[in-house]
Design a protein around this motif. Structure first.
Motif, PDB file in Angstrom:
ATOM      1  N   VAL A 247       0.822  -1.240  -0.065  1.00  0.00           N
ATOM      2  CA  VAL A 247       0.086   0.032  -0.194  1.00  0.00           C
ATOM      3  C   VAL A 247       0.981   1.262  -0.141  1.00  0.00           C
ATOM      4  N   THR A 248       0.724   2.183  -0.746  1.00  0.00           N
ATOM      5  CA  THR A 248       1.221   3.293  -0.970  1.00  0.00           C
ATOM      6  C   THR A 248       0.342   4.610  -0.528  1.00  0.00           C
ATOM      7  N   VAL A 249       0.850   5.661  -0.211  1.00  0.00           N
ATOM      8  CA  VAL A 249       0.091   7.081   0.120  1.00  0.00           C
ATOM      9  C   VAL A 249       0.523   7.868  -0.819  1.00  0.00           C
ATOM     10  N   LEU A 250      -0.302   8.504  -1.779  1.00  0.00           N
ATOM     11  CA  LEU A 250      -0.243   9.362  -2.859  1.00  0.00           C
ATOM     12  C   LEU A 250      -0.452  10.638  -2.535  1.00  0.00           C
ATOM     13  N   ALA A 251      -0.380  11.619  -3.255  1.00  0.00           N
ATOM     14  CA  ALA A 251      -0.614  12.931  -3.171  1.00  0.00           C
ATOM     15  C   ALA A 251      -1.993  13.281  -2.618  1.00  0.00           C
ATOM     16  N   GLY A 252      -2.062  14.242  -1.684  1.00  0.00           N
ATOM     17  CA  GLY A 252      -3.557  14.573  -1.185  1.00  0.00           C
ATOM     18  C   GLY A 252      -4.000  13.280  -0.163  1.00  0.00           C
ATOM     19  N   GLY A 253      -2.970  12.520   0.265  1.00  0.00           N
ATOM     20  CA  GLY A 253      -3.424  11.720   1.328  1.00  0.00           C
ATOM     21  C   GLY A 253      -4.181  10.485   0.601  1.00  0.00           C
TER      22      GLY A 253
END
Length: 286
Positions: A247-253
């Protein structure tokens, strides 16, 4: 309040396709709710991540102070004020050829209309609850007086974007026992067949199917302990050098589950044996 005939900020408004009646089928978009101050930065981030430019941007200050932008399979929804609970609970936005025709179709399969159709500057909208309990906002696009298709705002700085091979999709996970029924449901909702995609590998063994811009995941029962349940999925080219995070966290959460896409014929991690029937022809095993 009457609907404005033109946007308040036409210099920032662009749509490559102002009239969605030209679409063959609904276009499903994952949603990212962000603060208005983050929009420009997030547009650039997702353009670089996905290797493609934004194809619409719509400032709608008269509709709750919103500004929207779409990049690939993602709709960025920026606001100057806090989002409502129903906005946060809504999983997908769909641009549909005809709102009336879409609602007629949905009525026959048990969809509940939560917010009836209303005119807005982009065209018209409604909010519904699908038979599986998922909330979706439906919007038909129609051009405002004098609007013409254009790919970007006048004077916007454009740079060559990298070819990344990365896709961002909405994600829906269900128990494996419900997987086939869910595939059939979304084939009807999105009016397109599931794509057989047996070359996806992810953080745990699961059946997968891609329907339009939606990744469906059949979780084994009971689900793996701590199995992620994000609303989006990142499909990335497989790399022997770097194994992606689960799992990864992208821009804007925005939280995304990561799936690797292997070339045809490439070896994959073994998967548990699964029976396959004719009804599963459109659903790949990931």
């Amino acid at each position: 309040m009457p609907v404005p005939r033109r946007p308040a900020n036409p210099e920032r408004w662009f749509r490559t396709r102002p009239d969605s009646s030209e679409l063959e089928r609904p276009r499903l978009l994952a949603r990212s709710l962000i603060d208005a101050a983050e929009l420009d930065e997030d547009i650039g981030y997702y353009e670089r991540l996905l290797g493609r430019p934004a194809d619409l941007r719509m400032p709608i200050p008269d509709f709750g102070g919103l500004e929207l932008a779409a990049v690939g399979g993602l709709l960025l929804i920026a606001s100057v004020r806090a989002f409502t609970p129903v906005q946060r609970q809504t999983a997908y936005s769909l641009i549909v050829p005809s709102l009336e025709a879409q609602l007629d179709l949905l009525e026959n399969i048990g969809t509940v209309v939560l917010e009836p159709p209303e005119p807005i500057l982009p065209g018209a909208r409604a909010r519904v609850r699908y038979p599986d309990g998922t909330l979706a906002e439906l919007v038909e696009h129609r051009p405002w007086d004098g609007e013409r298709p254009r790919p970007a705002a006048p004077g916007a700085a454009r740079t060559d974007l990298p070819v990344t091979g990365v896709r961002l999709l909405a994600r829906r996970a269900v128990d494996d026992a419900d997987f086939l029924d869910t595939v059939r449901l979304y084939e009807t909702l999105l009016q397109t067949p599931a794509i057989a995609h047996p070359r996806l590998s992810g953080p745990f063994p699961a059946r997968t199917a891609i329907v339009g811009n939606l990744l469906l995941v059949g979780l084994p029962s009971p689900a793996p302990h701590g199995a992620p349940r994000p609303r989006t999925a990142l499909i990335v080219p497989a790399s022997r050098e770097h194994a992606p995070e689960a799992v990864t966290v992208l821009a804007g959460g925005l939280t995304a589950e990561v799936w690797s896409e292997h070339p045809a014929g490439a070896p994959r991690a073994p998967r548990p044996a699964q029976g396959r029937t004719g009804a599963e022809a459109g659903a790949g095993h990931g």
